[in-house]
Write a protein that holds these residues in place. Structure first.
Motif, PDB file in Angstrom:
ATOM      1  N   THR A   1     -14.938  52.251  81.626  1.00  9.90           N
ATOM      2  CA  THR A   1     -14.500  53.461  80.921  1.00  9.90           C
ATOM      3  C   THR A   1     -13.153  53.209  80.250  1.00  9.90           C
ATOM      4  N   GLU A   2     -12.228  52.577  80.972  1.00  9.98           N
ATOM      5  CA  GLU A   2     -10.894  52.320  80.406  1.00  9.98           C
ATOM      6  C   GLU A   2     -10.970  51.285  79.280  1.00  9.98           C
TER       7      GLU A   2
ATOM      8  N   GLU B   1     -17.672  51.532  91.909  1.00  6.78           N
ATOM      9  CA  GLU B   1     -16.730  52.540  91.406  1.00  6.78           C
ATOM     10  C   GLU B   1     -15.636  51.875  90.560  1.00  6.78           C
ATOM     11  N   LEU B   2     -15.111  50.727  91.033  1.00  7.47           N
ATOM     12  CA  LEU B   2     -14.080  50.005  90.286  1.00  7.47           C
ATOM     13  C   LEU B   2     -14.648  49.511  88.949  1.00  7.47           C
TER      14      LEU B   2
ATOM     15  N   GLN C   1     -17.132  50.870  87.143  1.00  6.09           N
ATOM     16  CA  GLN C   1     -17.312  52.016  86.244  1.00  6.09           C
ATOM     17  C   GLN C   1     -15.976  52.457  85.644  1.00  6.09           C
ATOM     18  N   LYS C   2     -14.944  52.493  86.495  1.00  7.44           N
ATOM     19  CA  LYS C   2     -13.611  52.904  86.031  1.00  7.44           C
ATOM     20  C   LYS C   2     -13.095  51.897  85.005  1.00  7.44           C
ATOM     21  N   THR C   3     -13.278  50.607  85.250  1.00  9.30           N
ATOM     22  CA  THR C   3     -12.805  49.555  84.347  1.00  9.30           C
ATOM     23  C   THR C   3     -13.534  49.634  83.004  1.00  9.30           C
TER      24      THR C   3
END
Length: 197
Positions: free
Chosen positions: A158-159, A151-152, A154-156
């Motif tokens: 995307t950002e 999850e971390l 994927q979030k990274t």
């Protein structure tokens, strides 16, 4: 009973008509046979000899030369009847349409992509950083850089995609405190170069 009587009367009338037609046919056949016999018995025509006297006038008008020519009449065999050849209808000549050369296709100028020196080193540029990461690298980054936290990661990613430059991306990932000497970190930086050029 009346129907049966009518049926037999009609049958008798039909038989009488057939017998009459048969008699007519027999008479015609007998007549034809008589003609054939007559033709068979007719003597063949004898050739006739005809003498002709032909006078030839020579330059001297006084002398007359008489010559006897014999003509023999010979019967010629009948010529075979040849069916006339069918008439050939003329085919109308159509003037050919003028040949118009097709216009040459307009070639649009091809703009060659000039590979930047970085593209030669890091690979083809991509618009989404996720497209630059293979499945094997995804597991490698997740395990060694993001501590098994999908999850971390994927979030990274995307950002990072939303950032405008390579420098912004470097300052963003500096907060993770990764070992900058590790091969996995160096490989991830190459991926960032593909995204930001």
């Amino acid at each position: 009973m009346e129907e049966l009587v009518k049926y037999f009367e009609a049958l008798e009338a039909r038989i009488a008509a057939l017998e009459e037609a048969q008699q007519t046919n027999e008479a015609v056949i007998a007549s034809l046979e008589a003609e054939v016999e007559e033709l068979k018995n007719r003597p063949a025509a004898e050739p006739q000899v005809v003498e002709k006297v032909v006078e030839k006038i020579v330059e001297k008008p006084v002398e007359v030369i008489k010559e006897v020519v014999k003509e023999v009449m010979v019967e010629k065999p009948a010529e075979p009847v040849v069916a006339p050849e069918p008439a050939i209808e003329p085919v109308p000549v159509v003037a050919p349409e003028p040949v118009v050369a097709p216009e040459p296709a307009k070639e649009e100028p091809v703009i060659a992509e000039v590979a930047s020196p970085k593209a030669a080193v890091y690979g083809k540029a991509v618009d989404d950083i996720r497209l630059a990461i293979s499945l094997g690298d995804r597991f490698l980054y997740q395990r060694e850089l993001f501590g098994q936290n999908a999850e971390l990661m994927q979030k990274t990613l995307t950002e990072l995609n939303e950032l405008g430059s390579f420098d912004e991306a470097m300052s963003y990932i500096s907060r993770f405190g990764w070992d900058t000497e590790s091969n996995t970190y160096q490989q991830f930086i190459v991926t960032l170069h593909r995204r930001f050029g």
